[in-house]
Scaffold this active site. Structure first.
Site, PDB file in Angstrom:
ATOM      1  N   LYS A  50      21.677  50.831  39.954  1.00 45.99           N
ATOM      2  CA  LYS A  50      22.279  51.880  40.770  1.00 45.99           C
ATOM      3  C   LYS A  50      23.702  52.164  40.307  1.00 45.99           C
ATOM      4  O   LYS A  50      24.403  51.270  39.826  1.00 45.99           O
ATOM      5  CB  LYS A  50      22.267  51.428  42.231  1.00 45.99           C
ATOM      6  CG  LYS A  50      22.866  52.397  43.240  1.00 45.99           C
ATOM      7  CD  LYS A  50      22.765  51.794  44.625  1.00 45.99           C
ATOM      8  CE  LYS A  50      23.518  52.631  45.657  1.00 45.99           C
ATOM      9  NZ  LYS A  50      22.930  53.979  45.814  1.00 45.99           N
ATOM     10  N   LYS A  83      27.656  47.879  36.277  1.00 42.40           N
ATOM     11  CA  LYS A  83      26.848  47.708  35.053  1.00 42.40           C
ATOM     12  C   LYS A  83      27.724  47.611  33.815  1.00 42.40           C
ATOM     13  O   LYS A  83      27.497  46.771  32.939  1.00 42.40           O
ATOM     14  CB  LYS A  83      25.890  48.898  34.887  1.00 42.40           C
ATOM     15  CG  LYS A  83      24.859  49.062  35.972  1.00 42.40           C
ATOM     16  CD  LYS A  83      23.884  50.189  35.643  1.00 42.40           C
ATOM     17  CE  LYS A  83      24.568  51.533  35.489  1.00 42.40           C
ATOM     18  NZ  LYS A  83      25.174  52.008  36.739  1.00 42.40           N
ATOM     19  N   GLY A 110      27.599  52.551  40.255  1.00 46.07           N
ATOM     20  CA  GLY A 110      28.701  51.926  40.972  1.00 46.07           C
ATOM     21  C   GLY A 110      28.553  50.447  41.255  1.00 46.07           C
ATOM     22  O   GLY A 110      29.350  49.885  42.023  1.00 46.07           O
ATOM     23  N   ASP A 148      26.112  56.150  29.381  1.00 45.02           N
ATOM     24  CA  ASP A 148      26.433  56.644  30.721  1.00 45.02           C
ATOM     25  C   ASP A 148      27.458  57.766  30.615  1.00 45.02           C
ATOM     26  O   ASP A 148      28.519  57.581  30.008  1.00 45.02           O
ATOM     27  CB  ASP A 148      27.000  55.501  31.569  1.00 45.02           C
ATOM     28  CG  ASP A 148      27.099  55.853  33.043  1.00 45.02           C
ATOM     29  OD1 ASP A 148      27.152  57.059  33.363  1.00 45.02           O
ATOM     30  OD2 ASP A 148      27.123  54.929  33.875  1.00 45.02           O
TER      31      ASP A 148
END
Length: 411
Positions: free
Chosen positions: A95, A100, A97, A124
């Site tokens: 998920k 990661k 925030g 990302d």
């Protein structure tokens, strides 16, 4: 309990990298993998011809690793990840925030400090990897990271570049989309009549997740070249959950998409032949179907990498909240359905036990313990090895902070 602030105060100054280089340039199109050498006067780049062996100079210990599947058991958890010189890929996802990027960057530093030439890549769009290393990693270039004992390079990929590649794959000879695709066949007047095929939507709009898939496929192409076979550990900081799941279904999506184009071809083959015979018009270069077929083949290769149990592992990262745990459970189920190997679950931002009378801390920790109980009772997550990461007193930025975090998580 040790805190990040006390660790940083007691740590020696960051040492310079134990490697140097003069040329690292890739011929891969779309992403220029030439190294950035202007970060600082001491930043250097690894030579393409340098051959490095992995040296395991750490002290081997039998570590206590917590597992939600069973009571505490004695295994060498990180030794399993770091052993051997065969190239391995680690995908960290979850998920948005949940941390990661920090976990991925800390794993990359840990690998490098254990002798593995390592590459950490972020697909990302948030570009948090630059923040984690406190270096500018944007621009699609390999950037050397100073401090670890073995070469560590970082790379952030711009997803917009991948979207541009998809658009170019669906265009004819530098055209602008479906109209040029049809015009190139002499059938521009049929675009509206064949609107039910939604070819314009197909060719002009990249499907969700395609940008990340193309980015990963480009990195794979890059790593397959002989001059870059030195990297033995590749860490991917992936986009949030939804992107990853859509990425795995892309080959099937493109199969259906190419099927539409082939259906269109069958409808207009006779008309195309007639126009060519009258006007002498010839097709120039590969058509959209051929380009998309090549793209589909690359996406299949990415999916095969995700499913390779010998060289790849997907690590789920979450935080101790009901929403995050629920999404992690769905992600685990989806990855299992796609035959993606998952062994570990990182629960990040855990509050440590406190003897103070902080009411907020006490309530928050109880809430987090309930989330951990959810993990232990969850049919998907309970089989994974649980790795806990604490909420620290300072932001995780720079190699020393990442080393601190990595020593806690990757035992």
């Amino acid at each position: 309990m040790a805190t990040l602030s006390s660790y940083l105060l007691s740590s020696p100054p960051l040492c310079k990298s134990r490697f140097s280089a003069t040329s690292l340039v890739s011929g891969i199109d779309f992403i220029s993998f030439s190294p950035r050498t202007t970060l600082s006067s001491s930043s250097t780049v690894l030579p393409a011809i340098l051959s490095l062996s992995v040296k395991h100079n750490r002290r081997r210990n039998s570590l206590q690793v917590k597992s939600v599947a069973s009571p505490t058991e004695t295994i060498s958890e990180f030794d399993e990840m770091v052993s051997g010189t065969k190239r391995k890929y680690y995908m960290l996802g979850g998920k948005g925030g949940v941390g990661k990027t920090s976990c991925a960057a800390s794993l990359a530093v840990r690998f490098a400090n254990n002798g593995h030439p390592t590459l950490v890549v972020s697909t990302d769009p948030a570009h948090s990897l630059s923040d984690s290393f406190a270096q500018d990693l944007t621009g699609g270039m390999l950037v050397p990271v100073e401090g670890p004992e073995a070469p560590l390079f970082a790379l952030e990929i711009n997803p917009e570049k991948a979207r541009e590649e998809f658009r170019s794959a669906s265009q004819m000879n530098g055209g602008t989309g479906v109209k040029d695709f049809m015009d190139g066949m002499g059938l521009g007047m049929l675009v509206e009549q064949l609107g039910e095929l939604k070819l314009g939507e197909l060719l002009d709009t990249p499907p969700p997740g395609l940008d990340e898939a193309i980015a990963i496929s480009k990195v794979i192409q890059f790593l397959e070249s002989p001059e870059y076979n030195m990297f033995t550990r590749i860490v991917f900081d992936t986009a949030p959950t939804g992107h990853t799941l859509r990425l795995l279904s892309l080959p099937d999506f493109l199969d259906a998409s190419i099927g539409k184009i082939l259906k269109l071809r069958q409808k207009i083959t006779s008309a195309t032949s007639a126009i060519k015979s009258v006007f002498g018009k010839e097709e120039k270069g590969p058509d959209a179907a051929d380009k998309l077929e090549k793209l589909r083949e690359r996406m299949v290769k990415v999916r095969e990498l995700f499913r390779d149990t010998e060289s790849t592992e997907f690590v789920i990262v979450t935080i101790p909240t009901v929403m995050a745990v629920s999404e992690s459970s769905r992600l685990s189920a989806s990855l299992k359905k796609e035959s993606v190997p998952v062994k570990r679950l990182i629960v990040n931002q855990l509050l440590p036990p406190s003897s103070s009378d902080c009411k907020f801390c006490s309530i928050k920790r109880k809430d987090q313990m309930r989330a951990l109980d959810m993990i232990r009772e969850d049919s998907e997550l309970s089989a994974l090895t649980l790795m806990e990461a604490p909420l620290v007193d300072m932001e995780i930025r720079g190699v020393p902070a990442l080393r601190f975090l990595g020593d806690i998580i990757w035992k």
